[in-house]
Enzyme design. Structure first.
Site, mmCIF file in Angstrom:
data_model
loop_
_atom_site.group_PDB
_atom_site.id
_atom_site.type_symbol
_atom_site.label_atom_id
_atom_site.label_comp_id
_atom_site.label_asym_id
_atom_site.label_seq_id
_atom_site.Cartn_x
_atom_site.Cartn_y
_atom_site.Cartn_z
ATOM 1 N N LYS A 1 0.856 -1.192 0.000
ATOM 2 C CA LYS A 1 0.000 0.000 0.000
ATOM 3 C C LYS A 1 0.888 1.237 0.000
ATOM 4 C CE LYS A 1 -2.165 1.622 3.751
ATOM 5 N NZ LYS A 1 -2.004 3.071 3.747
ATOM 6 N N ASP B 1 -3.432 4.285 -1.757
ATOM 7 C CA ASP B 1 -4.254 4.744 -0.628
ATOM 8 C C ASP B 1 -4.079 6.248 -0.458
ATOM 9 O OD1 ASP B 1 -5.869 4.802 1.623
ATOM 10 O OD2 ASP B 1 -4.245 4.204 2.981
ATOM 11 N N LYS C 1 -7.074 8.171 -0.462
ATOM 12 C CA LYS C 1 -8.367 8.544 0.147
ATOM 13 C C LYS C 1 -8.955 9.791 -0.491
ATOM 14 C CE LYS C 1 -7.063 6.582 4.634
ATOM 15 N NZ LYS C 1 -5.633 6.266 4.391
ATOM 16 N N ASP D 1 -13.639 14.731 -3.018
ATOM 17 C CA ASP D 1 -13.769 16.025 -3.697
ATOM 18 C C ASP D 1 -15.122 16.013 -4.399
ATOM 19 O OD1 ASP D 1 -13.174 18.450 -5.159
ATOM 20 O OD2 ASP D 1 -11.048 18.004 -4.904
ATOM 21 N N THR E 1 -9.743 3.900 11.261
ATOM 22 C CA THR E 1 -9.537 3.047 12.438
ATOM 23 C C THR E 1 -8.879 3.796 13.606
ATOM 24 O OG1 THR E 1 -7.572 2.255 11.249
ATOM 25 C CG2 THR E 1 -9.470 0.805 11.301
ATOM 26 N N ARG F 1 3.200 -0.431 10.935
ATOM 27 C CA ARG F 1 4.173 -0.344 12.021
ATOM 28 C C ARG F 1 4.502 -1.668 12.703
ATOM 29 N NH1 ARG F 1 1.274 4.935 14.311
ATOM 30 N NH2 ARG F 1 -0.391 3.839 13.213
HETATM 31 O O1 C5P Z 1 1.172 1.391 10.870
HETATM 32 P P1 C5P Z 1 -0.240 0.902 10.782
HETATM 33 O O2 C5P Z 1 -0.354 -0.599 10.770
HETATM 34 O O3 C5P Z 1 -1.171 1.566 11.764
HETATM 35 O O4 C5P Z 1 -0.678 1.384 9.315
HETATM 36 C C1 C5P Z 1 -1.998 1.396 8.904
HETATM 37 C C2 C5P Z 1 -2.063 1.993 7.525
HETATM 38 O O5 C5P Z 1 -3.401 1.904 7.057
HETATM 39 C C3 C5P Z 1 -1.651 3.453 7.426
HETATM 40 O O6 C5P Z 1 -0.935 3.595 6.206
HETATM 41 C C4 C5P Z 1 -2.956 4.213 7.358
HETATM 42 O O7 C5P Z 1 -2.850 5.348 6.543
HETATM 43 C C5 C5P Z 1 -3.878 3.196 6.717
HETATM 44 N N1 C5P Z 1 -5.292 3.305 7.034
HETATM 45 C C6 C5P Z 1 -5.786 3.233 8.309
HETATM 46 N N2 C5P Z 1 -7.129 3.357 8.539
HETATM 47 C C7 C5P Z 1 -7.978 3.514 7.526
HETATM 48 C C8 C5P Z 1 -7.482 3.584 6.220
HETATM 49 C C9 C5P Z 1 -6.118 3.456 6.013
HETATM 50 O O8 C5P Z 1 -5.026 3.047 9.251
HETATM 51 N N3 C5P Z 1 -9.280 3.564 7.735
#
Ligand code: C5P
Length: 242
Positions: free
Chosen positions: A42, A70, A72, A75, A126, A217
């Site tokens: 992603k 990603d 998002k 607009d 999330t 992460r």
């Molecule tokens: O590091 P981590 O596991 O929290 O990464 C989650 C990834 O998913 C990030 O790149 C974040 O931008 C993306 N994301 C998210 N929640 C969403 C949509 C995308 O955490 N609803």
């Protein structure tokens, strides 16, 4: 009715690694470091700011990796339709738009009709809980808001949604098997005390019907990221009975 069937993902394409890095050099290091342990990447806003976003997209495609754009989008309908139409010409498997405005989602779905790219509507990030929704003027618990947005996305012929694993079960039950569910906020070792507020573990997301999970992460910060990715792949295979 959905726009088209969900992507036919191999088991090891159900882990999507969030390549949240500042530039192409770091992206290539991660792709090499993770090797065969990750087949789906992603790419998001941090990489966009490097000016090397589309080079990395091509780098991934050249290595036979799937790509999830990603960014998002949110607009007016015509503008979102324009970017979706353009991205559909690139080797992209998933692309996110926000799941707030039905007319915008419809325009995006129409613009995407001729491409293999699947559109995913972001329901409620999330990183947000009920208190965050209230402070934004949105009444209701996250699950109810997410479900309402997922229904609106399906009605607009969007291919699926991004949601927490906490909502995967209710969405799967309400919207059926032909609608894609992709879950970020995954914390294999339990809540990490970071910005993700609606997190679940790997096995729970798949038991509740997720098609794929996004993990950043927990892999990037692991002592051995490749081993961490392999452990997640193993957990996915077990959860799916493979
Ligand atoms: O590091 P981590 O596991 O929290 O990464 C989650 C990834 O998913 C990030 O790149 C974040 O931008 C993306 N994301 C998210 N929640 C969403 C949509 C995308 O955490 N609803």
């Amino acid at each position: 009715m959905n726009a088209r069937p969900p992507l036919a993902l191999a088991t090891d394409e159900r882990l999507i690694f969030a390549l949240d890095v500042p530039g192409r050099a770091q992206a290539l290091e991660w792709i090499d470091r993770l090797g065969d342990s990750v087949r789906f990447y992603k790419i998001g806003m941090e990489l966009l700011a490097s000016g090397e976003y589309f080079q990395v997209l091509d780098d991934l495609a050249a290595r036979n990796k799937r790509v999830f754009v990603d960014l998002k989008f949110f607009d007016i309908p015509a503008t979102v339709a324009g970017v979706v139409r353009g991205l559909g010409r690139w080797p992209v498997s998933y692309c996110t738009i926000h799941g707030w405005h039905p007319a915008m989602m419809q325009a995006a779905a129409e613009a995407n009709a001729g491409s293999d790219m699947r559109l995913l509507a972001v329901t409620v990030l999330t990183s947000m809980d009920a208190g965050d929704l209230r402070s934004m003027g949105i009444a209701g618990e996250p699950e109810a808001v997410v479900l309402e947005r997922a229904r609106a996305a399906q009605a607009a012929r969007i291919d699926g949604v991004i949601c927490s694993g906490l909502e995967a079960g209710p969405i799967r039950r309400a919207l059926g098997g032909g609608f894609s569910i992709v879950c970020p906020g995954i914390r294999p070792g339990g809540p990490a005390g970071d910005d993700q507020k609606r997190s679940v573990g790997v096995a729970q997301a798949f038991a509740d019907g997720a098609d794929a999970i996004v993990v950043g992460r927990p892999i990037r910060r692991a002592d051995d990221p490749r081993a961490a990715a392999q452990a997640i792949q193993h957990e996915i295979a077990v959860a799916l009975g493979q």
